[in-house]
Each structure stands twice: as C-alpha cells, then as structure tokens.
Design a protein around this motif. Sequence first.
Motif, PDB file in Angstrom:
ATOM      1  N   VAL A   1       7.567  11.580   2.958  1.00  0.00           N
ATOM      2  CA  VAL A   1       7.233  11.153   4.325  1.00  0.00           C
ATOM      3  C   VAL A   1       7.520   9.671   4.518  1.00  0.00           C
ATOM      4  N   THR A   2       7.047   8.839   3.586  1.00  0.00           N
ATOM      5  CA  THR A   2       7.271   7.397   3.719  1.00  0.00           C
ATOM      6  C   THR A   2       8.753   7.040   3.610  1.00  0.00           C
ATOM      7  N   SER A   3       9.494   7.789   2.803  1.00  0.00           N
ATOM      8  CA  SER A   3      10.935   7.546   2.708  1.00  0.00           C
ATOM      9  C   SER A   3      11.620   7.840   4.035  1.00  0.00           C
ATOM     10  N   GLY A   4      11.222   8.947   4.658  1.00  0.00           N
ATOM     11  CA  GLY A   4      11.795   9.282   5.963  1.00  0.00           C
ATOM     12  C   GLY A   4      11.461   8.235   7.018  1.00  0.00           C
ATOM     13  N   ILE A   5      10.207   7.762   7.014  1.00  0.00           N
ATOM     14  CA  ILE A   5       9.803   6.730   7.976  1.00  0.00           C
ATOM     15  C   ILE A   5      10.590   5.444   7.734  1.00  0.00           C
ATOM     16  N   SER A   6      10.796   5.087   6.469  1.00  0.00           N
ATOM     17  CA  SER A   6      11.548   3.879   6.142  1.00  0.00           C
ATOM     18  C   SER A   6      12.976   3.951   6.665  1.00  0.00           C
ATOM     19  N   TYR A   7      13.619   5.103   6.492  1.00  0.00           N
ATOM     20  CA  TYR A   7      14.990   5.249   6.974  1.00  0.00           C
ATOM     21  C   TYR A   7      15.059   5.152   8.496  1.00  0.00           C
ATOM     22  N   VAL A   8      14.054   5.702   9.174  1.00  0.00           N
ATOM     23  CA  VAL A   8      14.016   5.611  10.636  1.00  0.00           C
ATOM     24  C   VAL A   8      13.853   4.170  11.076  1.00  0.00           C
ATOM     25  N   LEU A   9      12.919   3.449  10.445  1.00  0.00           N
ATOM     26  CA  LEU A   9      12.681   2.059  10.816  1.00  0.00           C
ATOM     27  C   LEU A   9      13.895   1.188  10.529  1.00  0.00           C
TER      28      LEU A   9
ATOM     29  N   ILE B   1       9.072  -3.418   7.035  1.00  0.00           N
ATOM     30  CA  ILE B   1       8.443  -2.395   6.188  1.00  0.00           C
ATOM     31  C   ILE B   1       9.480  -1.375   5.733  1.00  0.00           C
ATOM     32  N   GLY B   2      10.454  -1.073   6.603  1.00  0.00           N
ATOM     33  CA  GLY B   2      11.502  -0.142   6.209  1.00  0.00           C
ATOM     34  C   GLY B   2      12.227  -0.581   4.952  1.00  0.00           C
ATOM     35  N   VAL B   3      12.350  -1.899   4.756  1.00  0.00           N
ATOM     36  CA  VAL B   3      13.006  -2.436   3.557  1.00  0.00           C
ATOM     37  C   VAL B   3      12.008  -2.592   2.421  1.00  0.00           C
ATOM     38  N   PHE B   4      10.893  -3.240   2.700  1.00  0.00           N
ATOM     39  CA  PHE B   4       9.968  -3.646   1.638  1.00  0.00           C
ATOM     40  C   PHE B   4       9.271  -2.460   0.992  1.00  0.00           C
ATOM     41  N   GLN B   5       8.961  -1.434   1.743  1.00  0.00           N
ATOM     42  CA  GLN B   5       8.292  -0.286   1.150  1.00  0.00           C
ATOM     43  C   GLN B   5       9.160   0.334   0.061  1.00  0.00           C
ATOM     44  N   ARG B   6      10.473   0.387   0.311  1.00  0.00           N
ATOM     45  CA  ARG B   6      11.382   0.940  -0.685  1.00  0.00           C
ATOM     46  C   ARG B   6      11.529   0.005  -1.889  1.00  0.00           C
TER      47      ARG B   6
ATOM     48  N   LEU C   1       0.831  -1.211   0.000  1.00  0.00           N
ATOM     49  CA  LEU C   1       0.000   0.000   0.000  1.00  0.00           C
ATOM     50  C   LEU C   1       0.863   1.259   0.000  1.00  0.00           C
ATOM     51  N   LEU C   2       1.856   1.307   0.884  1.00  0.00           N
ATOM     52  CA  LEU C   2       2.699   2.493   0.983  1.00  0.00           C
ATOM     53  C   LEU C   2       3.618   2.635  -0.228  1.00  0.00           C
ATOM     54  N   GLY C   3       4.206   1.518  -0.673  1.00  0.00           N
ATOM     55  CA  GLY C   3       5.146   1.582  -1.785  1.00  0.00           C
ATOM     56  C   GLY C   3       4.501   1.983  -3.097  1.00  0.00           C
TER      57      GLY C   3
ATOM     58  N   SER D   1      10.510   1.109  -5.668  1.00  0.00           N
ATOM     59  CA  SER D   1      11.491   1.072  -6.755  1.00  0.00           C
ATOM     60  C   SER D   1      11.059   0.139  -7.873  1.00  0.00           C
ATOM     61  N   SER D   2      10.490  -1.011  -7.511  1.00  0.00           N
ATOM     62  CA  SER D   2      10.067  -1.982  -8.526  1.00  0.00           C
ATOM     63  C   SER D   2       8.926  -1.435  -9.375  1.00  0.00           C
ATOM     64  N   VAL D   3       7.985  -0.761  -8.748  1.00  0.00           N
ATOM     65  CA  VAL D   3       6.867  -0.197  -9.493  1.00  0.00           C
ATOM     66  C   VAL D   3       7.335   0.951 -10.387  1.00  0.00           C
ATOM     67  N   LEU D   4       8.236   1.782  -9.882  1.00  0.00           N
ATOM     68  CA  LEU D   4       8.747   2.887 -10.692  1.00  0.00           C
ATOM     69  C   LEU D   4       9.493   2.386 -11.928  1.00  0.00           C
ATOM     70  N   GLU D   5      10.159   1.238 -11.819  1.00  0.00           N
ATOM     71  CA  GLU D   5      10.901   0.697 -12.957  1.00  0.00           C
ATOM     72  C   GLU D   5       9.989   0.327 -14.120  1.00  0.00           C
TER      73      GLU D   5
END
Length: 328
Positions: free
Chosen positions: A144-152, A211-216, A128-130, A220-224
């Motif tokens: 926002v989600t990128s910042g949360i991912s880096y924190v997690l 989630i910190g890993v998978f959201q990114r 959902l987030l990614g 990235s996979s969808v953007l590709e």
Amino acid sequence: MTRYITKRLGRTLFTLFAVVLATFGLSQVAYSDPARMIAPENATEATIESIRASLGLDQPWWVQLWRYLVHGPDIQGVPSGMLTNWPPSLGYSYHSQRPVSELILEKLPVTIDLAVGAFVIWMVLSVLLGVTAARKPGGWFDRVTSGISYVLLSIPTFLLGVLFLYFFYFQLSMNGFRIFPGGGYVPFNESPSEWFRHLILPWLTIALVEIGVFQRVVRSSVLEVAGNDYIRTARAKGLGPNRVYFGHALSAAANPIMTLGAIEFAAILGGAIVTEQIFGLDGIGRLAVTSAQGGDAPVVIAVALVGAVAFVLFTTIVDIITHARSGK
C-alpha cells in the motif's frame, strides 16, 4: 578528523565562489542591458546612459564582478560608508535601490517557516511509514505504501498545490466552511493559529511530494541493515520489534536519510518557487521570480547565492556528522 573538516570547508568556499562566478556570468548573458529594462518606456538614450553609469554597468564585467564581491554596485545617492564595509551587502537592487541583503532578510522568515514545517512533516511520516514497511517487506502495508509513494512521485508540485486550493479553500468556502485561507502569510508572533492555518496547505504540498521519495529511501536503508548480525543479536536478546527497527536498524541506516534530507531542505530554503507562487507566500522563491522578470540581476545573483550557501552548509554539516559516525 580535523584534516577532514579543513578539506571539507575548503571545498565549501570553492563551491560558493564558483556559484557566484557562474550566476554572475549567466546574469551578464541574460541581462545584456539592464539599464534599458529598468528605464521608463519613453526614456531617451541619454537617460539610459545615465542609469547605466550610475549602476556601474558601463564598466568591464571583471570590474563589475569585483565591485559586487567587495563593495556592491556604486549607486548614486547611496552613502559611501554603506559600500565599503565587509561583508558586502550583496549589492543593491536596481529597482528599489536598497541593499539586496535587506530584501532577502525580509523574505527569509516566510521561506524558513515553509521549509522547516514541511521538513518536519515529511521526515516524521517517512520514518514511520518506511520503517513499518521494512518490518514486513512484501506485506500488505508495504504494498500500500509503495503504491502511494509512486502516486505522490508522479504528481507535480504545482498540480498538488492547485488541487489543495480547489478542494480545501474554494469548495469548502463555497459551502460555508472557511477553514483554510486562499493564500498569504501571517507571522507566528502575530497569531500562531493564523500562522498555522496559512501554512498547513503549503506544508502538505511540499511534504507529500517528498514523502514519495523519502519513504522509499527509509525502507530501503532499513532493509539493507536488517539482516546484519547485530540486528539478529538484538532480536535474540528479546528486544521488541519497535526497539529493534526504530532504534538499532534506523540508527545504522541514518546516513543516506540525513544526506538526502539535508539536500532537500537546502533546496527549499533556496526558494520553493512553485509553492510560494501558488499560495501567495512572499518568500525567497517569489522574490527570485519577480527579480528575474524585472531584470534585477543583483537580487537574482544573491538569491542563487543564498540557495548555494544553504546547500553547502547543510551538506557539509551532514558530511562531518556521517564521517564522525563512521569512526574514521
């Protein structure tokens, strides 16, 4: 396709055998004299020799390995019929003198419940987030989600678990709100509500880190694939953004997501050691820790083998699925 599956299964069997050899070799180095570790503090040398002989530890290492692979250690007092059936019982625990397979099967439901619940949470939220972040890269939601991912990603699992216990158990209980228990496990068939209450914090401890890993990865996979011709064609046909991204783009980007998901899920099935220790869950990870501390080498080897089986099984399944999706 049949040839690919045959080759993949052959590699799987070779990997499992290599894991057994490596784990057995490491256990021989780490536990040079398990009989002395098992014996009472005031045991005489004769007693230690007797323990060593009863466990077959006085045999050469290749004889011990063969017995482990085919029969399991020959422990006095164990009926011989229990040692001659194949598949083997994964050996016998030095301490409890029970088949290791029984010990693992007792702990496995706890680890499976922990792994499956955490997997569902992190995969659903990550998708959902990614995908939502990939719809408008560089937008406020993406930032926002990128910042949360880096924190997690920067928070260790043990620290997150301790924080959850402190705030959601200790602080709430001190103020009269006993919503979450401090640890333990209740089987689902005994009380579904208590099962959920005891597992929700361990689930979140694992899921938030993942989630910190998978959201990114999802983003990235969808953007590709978002710029591919068939995605532009879908937009030109008037399909809504949700159908374009959650249907076409996510389906095309699924291979790396499934592969990483299988690896992480298998790793947890092999024993979420930190999480199980923090929340007092008597699962595979906790069994491995107590066995390693007590020098119970057959249990340590068997737990490592369970983790390896889970890893190669799920990665093999995903590899076959992705190979079929590629149409080769």
